[in-house]
Design a protein around this motif. Structure first.
Motif, PDB file in Angstrom:
ATOM      1  N   GLN B 359      14.307  67.709  57.771  1.00  0.00           N
ATOM      2  CA  GLN B 359      14.540  67.889  59.313  1.00  0.00           C
ATOM      3  C   GLN B 359      15.076  66.330  59.734  1.00  0.00           C
ATOM      4  O   GLN B 359      16.130  66.499  60.369  1.00  0.00           O
ATOM      5  N   PRO B 360      14.608  65.265  59.385  1.00  0.00           N
ATOM      6  CA  PRO B 360      15.422  64.079  59.751  1.00  0.00           C
ATOM      7  C   PRO B 360      16.714  63.845  59.261  1.00  0.00           C
ATOM      8  O   PRO B 360      17.664  63.365  60.285  1.00  0.00           O
ATOM      9  N   ILE B 361      16.921  64.235  58.236  1.00  0.00           N
ATOM     10  CA  ILE B 361      18.060  63.963  57.440  1.00  0.00           C
ATOM     11  C   ILE B 361      19.094  65.123  58.097  1.00  0.00           C
ATOM     12  O   ILE B 361      20.403  64.554  58.350  1.00  0.00           O
ATOM     13  N   GLY B 362      18.668  66.196  58.233  1.00  0.00           N
ATOM     14  CA  GLY B 362      19.525  67.150  59.177  1.00  0.00           C
ATOM     15  C   GLY B 362      19.939  66.754  60.403  1.00  0.00           C
ATOM     16  O   GLY B 362      21.119  66.857  60.767  1.00  0.00           O
ATOM     17  N   ALA B 363      18.854  66.164  61.044  1.00  0.00           N
ATOM     18  CA  ALA B 363      19.184  65.634  62.395  1.00  0.00           C
ATOM     19  C   ALA B 363      20.089  64.437  62.372  1.00  0.00           C
ATOM     20  O   ALA B 363      21.045  64.218  63.456  1.00  0.00           O
ATOM     21  N   LEU B 364      19.722  63.739  61.338  1.00  0.00           N
ATOM     22  CA  LEU B 364      20.751  62.408  61.473  1.00  0.00           C
ATOM     23  C   LEU B 364      22.352  62.962  61.331  1.00  0.00           C
ATOM     24  O   LEU B 364      23.308  62.370  62.051  1.00  0.00           O
ATOM     25  N   LEU B 365      22.414  63.931  60.356  1.00  0.00           N
ATOM     26  CA  LEU B 365      23.818  64.294  60.021  1.00  0.00           C
ATOM     27  C   LEU B 365      24.691  64.874  61.462  1.00  0.00           C
ATOM     28  O   LEU B 365      25.627  64.664  61.786  1.00  0.00           O
ATOM     29  N   LYS B 366      23.503  65.708  62.105  1.00  0.00           N
ATOM     30  CA  LYS B 366      24.173  66.218  63.240  1.00  0.00           C
ATOM     31  C   LYS B 366      24.383  65.220  64.496  1.00  0.00           C
ATOM     32  O   LYS B 366      25.305  65.373  65.360  1.00  0.00           O
ATOM     33  N   ASP B 367      23.434  64.362  64.527  1.00  0.00           N
ATOM     34  CA  ASP B 367      23.338  63.263  65.592  1.00  0.00           C
ATOM     35  C   ASP B 367      24.807  62.523  65.250  1.00  0.00           C
ATOM     36  O   ASP B 367      25.432  62.291  66.345  1.00  0.00           O
ATOM     37  N   LEU B 368      25.215  62.130  64.201  1.00  0.00           N
ATOM     38  CA  LEU B 368      26.289  61.329  63.861  1.00  0.00           C
ATOM     39  C   LEU B 368      27.345  62.005  64.218  1.00  0.00           C
ATOM     40  O   LEU B 368      28.446  61.508  64.615  1.00  0.00           O
ATOM     41  N   LYS B 369      27.381  63.470  63.780  1.00  0.00           N
ATOM     42  CA  LYS B 369      28.664  64.262  64.156  1.00  0.00           C
ATOM     43  C   LYS B 369      28.669  64.209  65.706  1.00  0.00           C
ATOM     44  O   LYS B 369      30.113  64.236  65.890  1.00  0.00           O
ATOM     45  N   GLN B 370      27.788  64.619  66.125  1.00  0.00           N
ATOM     46  CA  GLN B 370      27.794  64.868  67.702  1.00  0.00           C
ATOM     47  C   GLN B 370      28.394  63.499  68.293  1.00  0.00           C
ATOM     48  O   GLN B 370      29.210  63.635  69.406  1.00  0.00           O
TER      49      GLN B 370
END
Lengths: 906, 483
Positions: B359-370
């Motif tokens: 979950q956190p790694i997925g969130a990190l990728l999306k957060d960075l992208k956003q």
């Protein structure tokens, strides 16, 4: 490598490529295979005939097992002449259901029909690591095709298969598929090389099948094969014309040098280039004949002619004769450090008044030539602090500084120096320099990093040896081979604990042989760099690119240490001397072993004289300190100089080879080296040499930077001043503890584990179970802080103290914000600031007096008016913000400890 | 960095002394005093005082920052990233000797070990349809940004050597970590935080300090560990009984005394010391601000799973801190989490560890992208090796585990100029050896440096008379991984 593809027994004319038949003048490499070529008529004819016959045969007898002939075929046999690995290969028949390896039960499951029933050489699966260039030699009674079957999962086909044809069909052995490489040879000996073991996954040895080629016209034996080749007339000029520009005296691409017999036969980084007696597997031949233009020699040039190639093949097949007279002589006199040390004349100078000893004459002579005056002598306070830091690593007490300043006797300075040289703390200071080189630490390193509770005994031996001024030659011998000395004393065996400083991986599942060989390599590299400034580690995988040290010679040096087995870590070293033969590690891999070597030293250095049949570590140690060794005395003298001027005379003390920088003061270094090992007083006396240097006028100069010399001598190579530099981490600690009076001056004994910064003990993520806060006075010198390899003491690490993972010849002197945070807040330093504050308060009631005392304690001098004003301002500002008196003086102490000058040796 | 520049850095003394004959030291010192902000200055004099000043690479690279998530212990490629139907078919059978001949194991006894297919299903994720484990739905949902490498390999089969191989390019201690190479090459954009930060939960890597070490590079390139409790950086906090105004008064006095000395003896080292103290002072404010995540929105905290508490919560927080660090110009963030050494109970272990990190790694990728940061931030799923296709001395099934396996394993990269939505390389049917397009550690490092704008053969440092580099004497950039 390029391999052409074909169907089995089709397009077989390819097999004639690369001039396999020596002087038959077959087509040159680039024209083989399906490509166009221009060569002798005979070749064209053969090719047409072969192609025609094959076509016919293929049409008439498709899928037939063996080529059939009208005449009754004679039985075809193959003789195994040699197996380099010593295994007993046998002959069988290639059939489905047969075993291809004599030492395994695997069976052939699928076989191209054309190979069915042919001669099978049963090899050994255990030879998958056999790599000899002449691993298997067969005798063929007539022209025949060899099919070499190689496990498809092997990452690389060995280089000697270059030019063989890769068949489209495969061989299957119990679910594993094998590529089939083919090549036709005339009657006579065929040499097959070993495997290429730079694989990444699974591996097997190859499988060999031989089938007669009666469909081809018999190739007549080479009438010239036995005619002796004239090296001088035929070979050397050829090598000179085509090879020397990259593999000669000036340049040795890939470590290969062909103008000297010794080097040519030694080979290059990839292994031997010339395999006497076997042109088929000689890299030299493979590289001049390969069709892959990126690989072919000479690069970017016309390939060698077929005649030239044939000639080189013949020469190698005749065991590469090379007369002594043309062997060539290697000369190393072109490089300063490889020349013997001669004691230079002390130069004459104009201003002889400045000169206190010969060092000054060498220095002044150069300065006068550049019309630069030396810097003035530093004042006595500066000199007192400099000498204290350099010789003891501790600050002088203010009363000692005052006494020195007021001492009117003409030899006050020398007396001061002699007192320091006699101090028990001298050995501590200089031991640390040595321990950096010796890669000293008190744990194994790697994952488990187990503590070594007795390691300190070696550290104490070093302190003691330096304090009693054990001559450097003896100091060397006892450490390298103390355990081998006749009737060795316990302390000499402790000295040999040097070899125990290597890392050790005790992790479950670790390959012990892997880490044992790594430790031996570490000993090899450390001995090379510490005593001789040689980058032996560069030759672990290949011949040295710059210095005259061959790959093989590295492993000869390695062999000296290869039998050191640490029996148990007790009080004194007891090494189990294992009888272990040393083999070259190809490309540095312990899994890929080459030929056996005997212990020996690089041949460019004076020869080693062994006591017995085989040289041992004791012979090596004596050779290192022998009068003929050009490196040891220079390196050792330079180390000492380095710790008295901040930089060595040799700017690259870890590399005296061709890639290192030569000293600008080469005569001075040679004079010092010669002085060190031979004359005046005790030979190899460390204390004598240090005394000589620190009493010189050169040493006594001020260290203030001289902007006017910035462009002429930016690095102060001319020594027109002393150098100013940050002190080591251990000294930062020692100074802090000393000036407030907390330091425990005990010399030697087990190490201590001082308190760690708040919260660090609870940091589960840093595995510091091995570093619990220990009993014992935590205020010991930095030298006695337990050295855990994977958990360097944070305060020391912040100031570039080594972590014991590799030999450190020159410490870094970084300036970082982490150092600022350490001096501001680290618990022990903070404790020192608090105690110093109290000490200032108890010294006198008067503000100015306290400030002066603080300056004298921390910086060994009195403050200027401007400095005093800043400190007075600080006192006022703190008082104004409502700080209590104790807090104010703690603040002053904290400020003094954080000054750049406090952690600087001037 | 070229030799000249390196030489200048190594001998600040030389440069500044020569500068002193011109405008030199006085001007520099005044500049230092005026704003105390050295890193922002592009003048070369300031650069020498501040070895972490930002500087250009060999060519413009897309990546500016790196977040290297190191899942230490050895993540099982066979269960997470590299589906093997053939292995499932052969479940419970012995592995042919031809596979194991000459292969070294840590703990396996071959007669007790059997082939074991994955206990987990694989799913196709994203438009690209990359197959990954059902255990990684969040990471899977970013598949179109991910370049999955299924053909990583090297030869070090134990943890410490494996970590060192992956982090320093060599399986023995003493070499700089890749992060040290990056700050050495590029400096740092941050003016009040270290350029290279390590974050840890559970146990750290077995290589400990060497995992963020500077090796033979100057120690200014060493990674700084941010701690999960207490002060974020070791020795950051001023002793409790020194109020801020006294602390500042003392710092001012230090600076003034250092300046007086500098004026007298012209040593630029003193100016470097003054600058280091100013940066330390700024760090004392910036680091606590960084770890104070109260300013983040509730959805963000929830996306990362910070509220989960325990080690899971710490890993979530570390992922969030990684983004905050990158936002503030920190060049390299290494996240370490060592829980993947499943010699036993692979099934249970993977379930719980994937639950922690997915979950956190997925969130990190999306957060960075956003936030538009993914294009310039390289994110890596790293590990020291994969795991064996055979069990470790057990029958396949619950409780069974796998041993270390460096001959073929999987890692992935995303962002920072990586071409996402692809799988690169193949292992054989058993995930045992590389079958196609092998990526050795050196190739991986060469590619990583390329993304930052470096020719890995030219980013060198003179050590013991040799020009040494991260990729030793090998390495090829894997062009297909580049966008």
């Amino acid at each position: 490598m390029k391999i052409s593809h074909s169907r089995i027994l089709e397009d077989s004319e390819i097999v004639f490529d690369k001039g396999t038949f020596g002087s038959l003048a077959l087509p040159p490499a680039r024209s083989r295979g399906h490509g166009t070529f221009v060569a002798g008529r005979m070749w064209c004819r053969v090719r047409c005939i072969v192609a025609g016959m094959l076509l016919t045969w293929a049409l008439v007898t498709p899928g037939q097992a063996e080529p059939q002939k009208a005449a009754e075929p004679a039985p075809f046999t193959v003789k195994i002449e040699k197996v380099a690995s010593g295994q007993k290969y046998t002959i069988g028949r290639a059939k489905v259901g047969e075993k291809p390896y004599f030492d395994r039960q695997y069976q052939i499951r699928q076989l191209p029909p054309a190979l069915e029933g042919q001669v099978l050489v049963l090899t050994s699966m255990d030879d998958d690591y056999a790599v000899a260039p002449d691993q298997l030699q067969l005798q063929l009674p007539e022209t025949a095709m060899v099919s070499l079957c190689l496990d498809k999962r092997s990452s690389r086909a060995p280089g000697w298969l270059d030019g063989w044809t890769l068949a489209k069909e495969a061989l299957e052995v119990d679910g594993v598929h094998y590529h089939i490489y083919q090549k036709t040879f005339p009657a006579g000996r065929v040499t097959l090389g070993g495997n290429d073991r730079t694989r990444t996954g699974a591996s097997s040895n190859y499988v060999v099948i031989v089938s007669p080629r009666r469909d081809l016209p018999t190739i007549p034996p080479d009438p010239l094969a036995l005619k002796p080749v004239d090296f001088a007339r035929e070979i050397q000029p050829l090598l000179q014309e085509r090879c020397f520009s990259c593999h000669g005296a000036k340049k040795q691409e890939a470590g290969l040098r062909l103008d000297l017999r010794r080097r040519a036969l030694l080979g290059g980084d990839g292994g031997p280039a010339i395999v006497p007696g076997s042109s088929e597997t000689s890299e030299l031949i493979l590289r001049i004949t390969t069709e892959d233009e990126t690989q072919r020699m000479p690069p970017d040039d016309e390939p060698l002619s077929p005649e030239e190639i044939a000639l080189l093949r013949r020469w190698i097949n005749q065991k590469a004769p090379w007369p002594d007279a043309l062997a060539g002589k290697e000369s190393f006199d072109d490089h300063w450090s490889f020349r013997g040390i001669t004691r230079p004349e002390v130069p004459k100078v104009a201003d002889s008044n400045w000169v206190r000893d010969p060092i000054d004459a060498f220095v002044l002579a150069k300065l006068e030539r550049e019309k630069i005056a030396p810097s003035p002598e530093a004042d006595r306070r500066t000199l007192a602090r400099r000498l204290h830091l350099d010789l003891l690593g501790l600050p002088p007490a203010p009363k000692d500084v005052d006494a020195f300043v007021n001492d009117q006797s003409p030899d006050a300075y020398e007396q001061f120096v002699d007192r320091l040289l006699a101090s028990k703390h001298f050995g501590e200071r200089w031991a640390k320099h040595w321990l950096d080189l010796a890669t000293f630490a008190e744990s194994d390193g790697y994952e488990n990093d187990k503590p070594r509770p007795n390691a300190w005994r070696y550290r104490d031996w070093v302190i003691d040896a330096i304090n009693k001024d054990l001559p450097f030659d003896q100091f060397t011998i006892e450490q390298i081979a103390g355990d081998l000395l006749p009737d060795s004393r316990p302390d000499q065996r402790v000295a040999a604990g040097l070899h125990r400083n290597t890392l050790y991986n005790s992790a479950g599942g670790a390959d012990q042989e892997e880490f044992r060989t790594k430790a031996v390599k570490e000993r090899t590299a450390t001995t090379g760099v510490v005593w001789m400034g040689l980058t032996l580690n560069c030759c672990e995988c290949h011949t040295h690119k710059y210095d005259p040290i061959a790959h093989r010679e590295y492993y000869q040096f390695y062999a000296f240490f290869n039998n050191v087995d640490d029996a148990n870590e007790g009080e004194a070293a007891t090494f189990k001397v294992a009888a272990r033969t040393t083999r070259i590690h190809k490309r540095g891999s312990f899994l890929d072993l080459g030929p056996t070597v005997e212990p020996g030293t690089p041949s460019f250095l004076p020869p080693l004289v062994a006591r017995g049949a085989q040289a041992d570590r004791l012979d090596l140690a004596r050779w290192i300190v022998s009068a003929e060794n050009p490196l040891t005395a220079r390196v050792a003298a330079n180390h000492i100089w380095q710790h008295l001027f901040g930089v060595g005379l040799v700017p690259t003390p870890e590399n005296y080879g061709r890639k290192g920088e030569a000293p600008q003061q080469a005569e001075l270094l040679d004079w010092l080296a010669s002085e060190f090992r031979t004359t005046s007083g005790v030979a190899w006396s460390r204390k004598q040499l240090i005394r000589l240097i620190v009493t010189s006028a050169t040493y006594r100069q001020t260290s203030a930077i001289r902007p006017e010399l910035a462009t002429i001598d930016p690095d102060n190579r001319l020594l027109s001043r002393q150098n100013r530099y940050r002190i080591e981490g251990e000294l930062v600690r020692d100074l802090s503890l000393s000036i407030c009076g907390l330091m425990d001056p005990t010399v030697g004994g087990a190490s201590v584990q001082p308190p760690l910064p708040k919260g660090l003990g609870q940091l589960a993520e840093l595995k510091n179970e091995n570093f619990k806060e220990a009993n014992g006075n935590p205020h010991r010198r930095g030298l006695y802080v337990h050295m855990q390899r994977t958990f360097p003491f944070p305060m020391l690490a912040a100031f570039d103290a080594p972590d014991g993972n590799q030999c450190i010849v020159v410490r870094d002197r970084s300036t970082t914000p982490m150092q600022a945070l350490t001096l501001l807040n680290e618990p022990t330093i903070d404790e020192c600031a608090r105690v110093l504050g109290k000490r200032l308060m108890s010294a006198t009631q008067e503000q100015r007096g306290r400030l002066v005392t603080g300056f004298e304690l921390c910086l060994s001098r009195q403050p200027t008016d401007a400095e005093l004003a800043v400190l007075q301002g600080l006192v006022e500002r703190q008082l104004k913000s409502g700080a209590k008196e104790e807090a104010v003086w703690y603040g002053v102490a904290r400020t003094l400890i954080n000054l750049d000058e406090f952690i600087t040796r001037e | 960095m070229n030799h000249i520049e390196q030489h200048i850095l190594q001998t600040r003394r030389r440069f500044l002394t020569s500068a002193a004959s011109g405008a030199g030291v006085a001007a520099l010192a005044s500049m230092l005093r005026d704003d105390g902000l050295l890193a922002a200055e592009s003048s070369s004099a300031a650069g020498i005082i501040d070895p972490l000043r930002p500087r250009p690479a060999h060519f413009p690279g897309k990546a500016k920052s790196c977040i290297f998530i190191f899942l230490a212990g050895g993540t099982s490629h066979l269960d997470l990233f590299d589906p093997k139907p053939k292995l499932a078919e052969l479940d419970g059978q012995q592995i042919p000797e031809s596979f194991t001949k000459g292969v070294r194991f840590s703990f396996i006894k071959l007669n007790q070990s059997l082939l074991m297919g994955s206990r987990f299903k694989f799913k196709k994720y994203g438009q690209c349809g990359t197959e990954m484990s059902e255990l990684l739905p969040h990471i899977g949902s970013c598949a179109d940004d991910i370049a999955l490498i299924r053909s990583m390999h090297h030869a070090a089969f134990d943890h410490a050597p494996g970590e060192l191989e992956m982090i320093t390019g060599k399986d023995i201690p003493g070499r700089p970590s890749f992060g040290a190479w990056l700050t050495y090459g590029l400096g740092s954009e941050s003016q009040n935080l270290p350029g290279y930060v390590a974050l840890i939960n559970h146990r750290g890597p077995v290589a400990r300090a060497m995992a963020w070490g500077n090796g033979y590079l100057p120690s200014v390139h060493q990674g700084v560990v941010f701690r999960n409790q207490g002060e974020p950086i070791l020795n950051l906090q001023t002793p409790d009984d020194i109020p801020p105004e006294l602390h500042r008064a003392q710092l001012d006095a230090m600076r003034e005394l250092n300046r007086l000395k500098s004026t007298k003896i012209h040593d630029p080292e003193i100016d470097a010391r003054i600058a280091a103290y100013e940066l330390a002072y700024r760090m004392q404010t910036a680091a606590p601000e960084l770890i104070d995540i109260a300013s983040e929105t509730k959805p963000t905290l929830e996306a990362y799973g910070v509220e989960r508490g325990g080690q899971k919560g710490i890993f979530s927080r570390n992922c969030l801190l990684a983004r905050r660090l990158v936002e503030r110009g920190v060049r390299v963030v290494s996240l370490f989490q060592r829980t993947w050494d499943q010699h036993k109970d692979l099934e249970g272990g993977l379930r719980s560890q994937c639950d922690e990190v997915d979950q956190p790694i997925g969130a990190l990728l999306k957060d960075l992208k956003q936030r538009g940061l993914l294009d310039s931030t390289l994110v890596v799923w790293g590990t020291e090796f994969g795991r064996t296709a055979i069990t470790e001395n057990a029958k396949p099934g619950p409780g069974a585990g796998r041993d270390h396996h460096p001959h073929a394993f999987s890692m992935w990269m995303a962002g920072g100029g990586v071409k996402g939505g692809q799988v690169y390389g193949q292992s054989d049917d058993l995930g045992w050896a590389v079958a196609e397009n092998g990526v050795h550690t050196h190739d991986f490092h060469a590619t990583l440096l390329h993304l930052f704008g470096f020719d890995h053969k030219k980013l060198t440092y003179r050590h013991r008379g040799l020009d040494v580099r991260l990729t030793d004497v090998a390495g090829n950039v894997v062009e297909k991984l580049l966008a």
